[in-house]
Enzyme design. Sequence first.
Site, mmCIF file in Angstrom:
data_model
loop_
_atom_site.group_PDB
_atom_site.id
_atom_site.type_symbol
_atom_site.label_atom_id
_atom_site.label_comp_id
_atom_site.label_asym_id
_atom_site.label_seq_id
_atom_site.Cartn_x
_atom_site.Cartn_y
_atom_site.Cartn_z
ATOM 1 N N LYS A 1 27.737 37.361 30.038
ATOM 2 C CA LYS A 1 26.332 36.291 30.467
ATOM 3 C C LYS A 1 25.264 36.980 29.810
ATOM 4 O O LYS A 1 24.241 36.462 29.381
ATOM 5 C CB LYS A 1 26.272 36.280 31.957
ATOM 6 C CG LYS A 1 27.305 35.651 32.887
ATOM 7 C CD LYS A 1 27.586 33.984 32.530
ATOM 8 C CE LYS A 1 28.542 33.465 33.669
ATOM 9 N NZ LYS A 1 29.892 33.996 33.432
HETATM 10 C C1 PLP Z 1 31.095 33.215 33.392
HETATM 11 C C2 PLP Z 1 32.323 33.864 33.071
HETATM 12 C C3 PLP Z 1 33.468 33.489 32.709
HETATM 13 C C4 PLP Z 1 33.514 32.021 32.279
HETATM 14 O O1 PLP Z 1 32.703 31.493 31.273
HETATM 15 P P1 PLP Z 1 32.307 29.873 31.062
HETATM 16 O O2 PLP Z 1 31.321 29.931 30.129
HETATM 17 O O3 PLP Z 1 31.769 29.654 32.566
HETATM 18 O O4 PLP Z 1 33.352 29.196 30.990
HETATM 19 C C5 PLP Z 1 34.546 34.463 32.405
HETATM 20 N N1 PLP Z 1 34.390 35.551 32.375
HETATM 21 C C6 PLP Z 1 33.527 36.243 32.818
HETATM 22 C C7 PLP Z 1 33.402 37.606 33.225
HETATM 23 C C8 PLP Z 1 32.237 35.591 33.357
HETATM 24 O O5 PLP Z 1 31.379 36.137 33.722
#
Ligand code: PLP
Length: 495
Positions: A113
Site C-alpha cells: 500500500k
Molecule cells: C491490499 C493488499 C492486497 C490486495 O490488493 P488489492 O489491490 O486490494 O487487490 C494484497 N496483499 C496485501 C499484503 C495487501 O495489503
Amino acid sequence: MRYLSTRDKLVRVTAAEAIAKGLSDEGGLFVPEVLPSLSEGQIQSMCAMRYQQRAVYIMSAFLKDFSAAELTEFATKAYSDKNFSAPQIAPLKTLTGDTWFLELWHGPTSAFKDMALQMLPHLLTASLQKTGETRKVCILVATSGDTGKAALEGFCDVDRTKILVFYPQDGVSDVQRLQMVSQSGGNVGVSGVVGNFDDAQTGVKQIFGDPVLKHVSSAAGYVLSSANSINWGRLLPQIVYYVSAYCDLVQAGRIALGDPVNVSVPTGNFGNILAAFYAKKMGLPINKLICASNENNVLTNFIRTGTYDRNRPFHNTLSPSMDILVSSNLERLLFALSGESDVITAAYMAELNKTGRYTVTPQIKREIDQIFWADYCDDEKTKKVIYATYRKFGYLIDPHTAVAFDVLNHYRHDTGDNTPAIVVSTASPYKFADSVLDALGQWGREEGLELIDRLASVTGTIPPMPLLGLKGKRVRFDQVIYKEAMPQAVMDFLK
Ligand SMILES: *Cc1c(COP(=O)(O)O)cnc(C)c1O
C-alpha cells in the site's frame, strides 16, 4: 486529458478534479478518457531511468494538469531513501531462472500500500489547490490492516490535512494494531471499533453520506475525503511498478525488450491487478494476468464463469488483506471490457447492489478469458507454500505472496504456459510473523512484537527497520468505540 465516470460518460473532469473528488457524484469511478500508449522505444528509454524518473514519466502521461517539475518533486519525496529501504524502491528477487518476486514492501509500513499511499497525499493536496478548494482535507479510513497504517504514514504531518483511521477490534494482527496505535504526527487519529471490518467500513460509509456531518466538517474548515483504492491517485502510482519491473528485467538481460511476461497478483479489491491490466493495455508486453485469491474466491469464480456472486460465506484467512467479497475496482475493468459502456457498467453495479450478483455478456467473458486466468489457494496450502519456498530456496514470503506463487504454479501446470513470470510480493513476511512461524513449524509462546524476534532468530533473516522500531514506541491511541459513536469521533477530531 479528461476523466470520465464509469456510470455516466457525460461527467468529464480534469485529473485534479478526479483525484480531489475520489468518487463521481452518481457513484461511478473515474477513468482516463484515453489510455496513453507505451511504445517499445519509450519502454527502452525508461530502462536507464531510476524508479522515481519512471514514475514521473508514466504519471505525466495521465496527469496533464500537473507539471513535470511538480511530479518530480512528488516522486522524489514519495520514493526517497528515507521512506524506502531498497534503493531500487521495488526490487525483483530471482528464485529460479524464470520466476521473479516483485517486492513491493520496502516502504515505511512493510506492505505494498505504501507504493501508492506515499504518493497520494502529494497528488491530493496539489489537486485541492488546483481545483480552488480552500478548505483543508480530513481523510477518513476504515482499514482491515494494511491501508490504515500506510495512509497514516503517507499523510502524517502533511500540510492542510488530517487523518482519522478506524480499525476493527477483531480483525487486525497484533503487529498491524501496534503499528497504528503508536503512529506519530500532529494531524493523526486512530480508533478501534467494536466488531469486524464490515462494521468499521459501514460506519465510514455512513459518515460520508451524512449531510449533517458534511455541514459540520465544512463549518470547521474541512472537506471529508477518503484514501481508499477507488481514488485514481492511488491506482496510477501502481501502474509504475509494473513498467519498472519490466525495465529492470530488460536492463539485467533476463529478457529481451518486447519479450512477454506473465504476472501473478494476490488480489483483494482488484486495485493492484487492475494497474497491471492498464499497463498491458498501454503496451507493456504482459501476456497473462493471473488473479490469485484465498478462500474468499469470488474473483476466481467470476473470472472462470462470468458470474460475480457475493452471496457466500465470508472467511477469515491467513491473508486478511484479501478477505473481501466486493472488489470495488472491478467496476473499472467492466467499463473497459464493455467497450467503455457506462450503461452496461451502471446496470451491473445496480444488479450487484440489489441482488449481490450479475453475469457479464459472452463478449465480455471472451475478453476476460483472453487476458486473465484465476484460481485460489486455501490456508493449508498457503502454509505449505511458505514452508516449501523457504526450504527449497531459503526465501521467506508472506501469506499473500504465497497465494500468488501457488496460483502461478497451478497456472503453469494446467496450461503448460511457462512464460517467465513475475509474482507480486505484497507484504514483508514479518508483518504476518505469526502465520509464517506457524507455517515453518516454529510456533512458540511468543506474542506481539516478540514474534518478530523469533522469526528473525529462526530464519536468520533481518526484519524491516520500521517493524523493529515499533518496540520502543508508546501507545498513543487506546480508544475503542462502538460503531454508533463514529460520527461523534469525527466531530471531536475536527475540533
Ligand atoms: C491490499 C493488499 C492486497 C490486495 O490488493 P488489492 O489491490 O486490494 O487487490 C494484497 N496483499 C496485501 C499484503 C495487501 O495489503
